[in-house]
Structures are given as C-alpha cells and as structure tokens.
Enzyme design. Structure first.
Site, PDB file in Angstrom:
ATOM      1  N   HIS A 194       9.189 -32.773  39.512  1.00  9.39           N
ATOM      2  CA  HIS A 194       8.246 -31.954  38.746  1.00  9.39           C
ATOM      3  C   HIS A 194       7.965 -30.635  39.450  1.00  9.39           C
ATOM      4  CE1 HIS A 194       5.159 -33.818  41.384  1.00  9.39           C
ATOM      5  NE2 HIS A 194       4.591 -32.649  41.244  1.00  9.39           N
ATOM      6  N   LYS A 338      -1.300 -53.479  39.390  1.00 15.89           N
ATOM      7  CA  LYS A 338      -0.197 -54.172  38.750  1.00 15.89           C
ATOM      8  C   LYS A 338      -0.247 -54.101  37.217  1.00 15.89           C
ATOM      9  CE  LYS A 338      -1.972 -58.976  39.487  1.00 15.89           C
ATOM     10  NZ  LYS A 338      -3.273 -58.812  38.953  1.00 15.89           N
TER      11      LYS A 338
END
Ligand SMILES: [Zn+2]
Length: 572
Positions: A194, A338
């Site tokens: 990026h 998670k």
C-alpha cells in the site's frame, strides 16, 4: 464544534461568523507561513474573502511582514480530534484534505474486520491520517526548537507534515485486509504494497487537483519537495540508489533525521505508530500505556557516521520496550483476534468471488476490477469499503455466491475456529496458504482454512531496540546503543513467533468435531505445540505425544495406532 466523526470542527463556523477573540496559536505559529521575504509572495494575492482576519491576529504572534499583509493570510484550520484535541492544520494541508483522493479515506475502516468484533472500532483512515500529519509537525517542530543548529526550515516542516497526512492514501478496502489477504490471494505473483500506492495516489492527488501552483505559492520547490514527500512515504524513489550510502534525492545527508519521522525504516519508531496506538486503543476500549508526549520531550538529533539521526534519552529505553510490548498486545487482543480474522477471510473470499464481475471505471472510461483498480488511480479513488455493501445489496445473479458469504457474516454464521498452534523453531510455514490449497487434503479439503500469522516486534527476528540510538545526560551530542542485557532480565528472548490458526467452513457439529480431531493429529505429526483445549476435545489423542504431557516415553501410547476412526491424511 462538532467532532471529526460528525464532520469538521470549526471550519463552517469560521467562514460564517467572524471571530472576535484573538487566535489561540502558540507564539511562533504564524511563522509557519513563508516569511519574511522582500516582496509579498504570490499566495498573499489570493483574493481576500473566506479567511479575512484583520481584526483577529494579535500583533505579538505575527512578524512585521505578516502584520502588513495580515488581512489576506489564510489561517490554519482548527480540527477537533478525539485523540489530540483541537489541532491546527496548515492551509496547504487543508487544500490536500479537500480532494476526492483524500476524502476517500473516510470510507476505509482503520482496522478492517476488527470492527465486526469491537463495536467501537469504526474509525477510518481519514482521522488517523490527520493525526499523523499533526504529530509529524509536532516532532519536527520540537527538534527545530531544541536544536536550531539543525537548520530545519519552514519548507522542511511543511513537507514532513504533508508526508504524514498522505502516508496512507494507498490503503485499499478494509485496510490491511486488502494488501495482506485479498491481493496475495487473487494476484499471488504481484508484489504490491500500500505504501507504493500511497506515493502514486499522492502524485495523482496533486496533479488532478492542480495543486502544483498552490504548493509553490506556499514556498515549496516543486520537484525537490515532491520527491522528498514521496521518499518519506515509500522510501528511496530510484531503485538503483538504494544501495548507495545516501539513497535519497529530496534532502541531503545532513537532514537524514527528517526521513525517520513519518515512517522509520530503521527501527519502526515513528509518529504513525504513536497515532494509531492512541487512536486504536481509544476506539477499541483498550488501555494505552504508551505516552508519545513524553518521548517527544526526550528526542534529539545526534551525528553518527556523518549522518544526523534521531536519538532518544537513555533512561527512556524501558518505555520503548513497553511500546513494542503494547504493539504486541494490540495484535494479540485486537488486530489478530481470531473472530476478526475469520471475518476478514470471509470478506476476502466474497471479494474474490465478486472480482470477475465487478466493474470500476478508471481513466478514459477503462473498466477495472477490484483486483486491478490500483493500476489506475482514477479507478482506485473509487475503491473503498463500499464494495462490501454493493455486493451485499446487489441483485445481480453473478454475485450470488459472494453475496451469500456476506449474508453469512451478517447472520453471524461464521466459519468455526478449530484451534491454534505454534510451530517449533525452524519449522515455520513459509507463507499463508490459500484456502484453495490447504495442507489438510482429506477428507474434505475445501472445509479447512489455515491462517498463518507472523507476530513480531516489527522487524522479524530482530530486536528493534538494537537499532535505536540513545544519548545520555553527560553528553547529549553523542549517540550510544543499549543492549537488552543492560536494561532488564525480564525482556523477551525472541522477537518473532508464528501462530497457525485452523478453521472449518462446515457448520455441522459432527463435522466440526471430526475436524478438531484432525487438527490435533496434524499438530502431533508436525511437532507443533499442543492446542489449548485438546485435553478436553480429544483426550484419546493427546497421550500419544510425550512432549505434550511431560511424561516418560514408556507411559505414552503408540502414535502408530491413532484412535481416530478414519485414516489420518496428514503426511509431512
Ligand atoms: Zn498509518
């Protein structure tokens, strides 16, 4: 005044109601303007109007030159930021902010899928970029004030602020999800970061909005300063100069410290981190124990091997270790949550399925895909988090599969977490495996997702503090290094680790239970660490591995006869 989230602070009020009170700039703030000069610079000829302020500025805050032309001065704009309070932004930066390329950052979540787990984490790249521009200005001004001999000019300050403001222009939808997951999945051979897109987008922002003249009017030297700004964001411009002793063209070696403010390639201690620590913690609801304001007070420039580099006071070394510890905590608790991660995996999958059918118009009417938009900055300007809603709300049959994945996210029918494990040293998995090719090939390979996360202190195996220079009270001009052993025995032994998380797409409880058994068996075979819940979910499997149970070999059952009914396919 409204907060940033609702719109911009004082600007509307300023242009409608003439301010009567003297401005609240600190002394010297007026000197941001390029002056004094023998004749009024061109920018003073900007028509008097929205920023006319003759009755506002007290004589003490302005140079005689500025007083002479004060009714024409474009004032810094005041923004009310939730993290830094009321901050002043230079009028040239405001011109950069008021463009489609910068406004695009309002529609890109700072923490991508993490917002689906932390309901406060709805902040965007826009406000982070303002914060980094502001902090870049704070640091460079602090150095100028403390060490006038460094010869930091107003031009230098403006360029460092612009680099801070624009350093994240190149982020894609859902920030790191785009360059960390989506692009490696759909264009595995493309080396894309990026940062390079930020440099390209910055160039496009300046040219397409015809800001070159405005930059010159504010005293910048176009070619030289454009190069300097781009180098601060993306590193050396010319690949061939990277190996040279001084790889930059925008500023000479004597000003090397200016390259360490926005994106510090040497040790990762930069204002970008300072802003995102404070901002992310605020929005996540996590306590931030790192105080950048203190570090600002203990930063100096020292000369080392004919380069002038940023150094920190020796007694602050513990705080720097704490800073990296804080970064690691944020990764564990939030950035690599998670559930947040599996949601990003699901969004990535949806974007992959939608990609062939998704058209974004670029320059000259050329159509681009989500995966190719960064090849054309006009197309990339239109690519933000909105793709999510566009897919979710579309009725186009080609997008049905992608839509269904996003609907699952909305209904919280997420892929199931089976467990996590750590590979032994030297057995790290080389790269993230795509869901198309997981190592668990049977019985249903497409049900398994393996997510490999590399956690470190920002420099892979290395200790970033080894790359930090310090100065001491006795001689603040001399730079020294401080080893870990000189600090404490209670510091990390290693600075990088890998976590492997495995998920199952199938929601059926029996399948999930079977998948867990396979995962544990896989960890046994690979010599990975024991999944935390495996004594409970697979008590018949765990005794097979001696090192997991801290018992003698003789007490172990033989691993050759696993108690799992099906054949276990986890060959090395
Ligand atoms: Zn940033």
């Amino acid at each position: 005044q409204r907060s940033l989230a609702a719109g911009r602070g004082c600007r509307t009020a300023q242009s409608v109601v003439p301010r009567r009170e003297p401005p609240s700039f600190p002394p010297g703030a007026g000197s941001r303007l390029p002056c004094p000069a023998p004749a009024p610079p061109a920018w003073l000829e900007i028509p008097v109007g929205r920023n006319c302020c003759s009755s506002l500025l007290s004589e003490q805050t302005l140079s005689p030159f500025q007083c002479q032309f004060r009714c024409c001065l474009p004032l810094p704009q005041v923004f009310n930021d939730p993290i830094h309070g009321h901050i002043e932004i230079h009028p040239l930066l405001v011109r950069i902010i008021d463009t489609p390329q910068f406004q695009r950052l309002r529609y890109i979540k700072q923490l991508g899928g993490t917002y689906f787990v932390f309901p406060g984490a709805s902040h965007n790249r826009f406000e982070h970029s303002l914060g980094v521009g502001y902090l870049a200005g704070c640091l460079v001004r602090a150095l100028k004030e403390r060490q006038p001999e460094l010869d930091i000019t107003q031009r230098d300050i403006l360029c460092v602020e612009i680099a801070g403001l624009c350093h994240d222009l190149g982020h894609g939808p859902f920030s790191h999800m785009f360059d960390g997951r989506f692009i490696p999945l759909v264009r595995p051979n493309l080396k894309w970061k990026h940062e390079s897109a930020s440099v390209e987008m910055f160039e496009h922002l300046i040219t397409s909005n015809k800001l070159e003249k405005v930059m010159e009017d504010y005293g910048l030297v176009l070619q030289e300063d454009m190069n300097f700004i781009k180098e601060q964001i993306g590193g050396p411009i010319d690949e061939n100069t990277r190996e040279k002793s001084w790889p930059y063209v925008g500023r000479p070696k004597e000003k090397s410290f200016l390259y360490e403010i926005v994106a510090n390639k040497k040790n990762g201690i930069d204002v970008d981190k300072w802003d995102y620590f404070a901002r992310d913690c605020h929005h996540l609801g996590i306590q931030n124990n790192f105080d950048y304001k203190r570090l600002l007070k203990f930063t100096r420039v020292c000369e080392v091997n004919s380069q002038k580099l940023i150094c920190t006071r020796d007694k602050e070394v513990g705080n720097l270790y704490d800073m990296f510890h804080t970064r690691n905590c944020l990764h564990r608790r939030a950035y690599q949550h998670k559930v947040g991660n599996i949601i990003e995996i699901m969004i990535t999958e949806a974007l992959q399925k939608a990609d062939p059918y998704f058209k974004i118009e670029g320059s000259k009417g050329t159509p681009y895909r989500i995966s190719t938009a960064m090849e054309d900055m006009e197309a990339y300007t239109k690519l933000t988090d909105h793709v999510y809603l566009e897919i979710l709300h579309s009725s186009c049959p080609e997008l049905a599969e992608a839509r269904e994945i996003l609907r699952k996210i909305e209904r919280r029918e997420l892929y199931k977490f089976l467990g996590d494990t750590h590979p032994e040293k030297g057995k790290e998995i080389a790269k993230v495996m795509s869901p198309k090719n997981p190592p668990l090939v049977e019985p249903k390979a497409e049900d398994f997702i393996v997510d490999v996360i590399n956690m470190d202190y920002g420099m892979e195996e290395q200790n970033p503090i080894d790359k930090v220079l310090f100065y001491c009270k006795a001689d603040p001009t001399k730079a020294v290094r401080i080893t870990k052993e000189q600090v404490s025995k209670l510091l990390p032994e290693t600075f990088a680790e890998q976590v492997i998380r495995v998920y199952c797409k199938n929601q059926d409880p029996d399948t999930v239970s079977a998948a867990k058994q396979y995962f544990i068996q896989w960890c046994i075979r690979r010599d990975f660490t024991k999944p935390q819940d495996c004594d409970v979910v697979a008590p018949h499997l765990t005794p097979m591995k001696k090192s997991w149970n801290n018992i003698q070999e003789a007490e172990c059952r033989t691993a050759a006869e696993p108690s799992c009914k099906q054949r276990l396919p986890f060959d090395e």
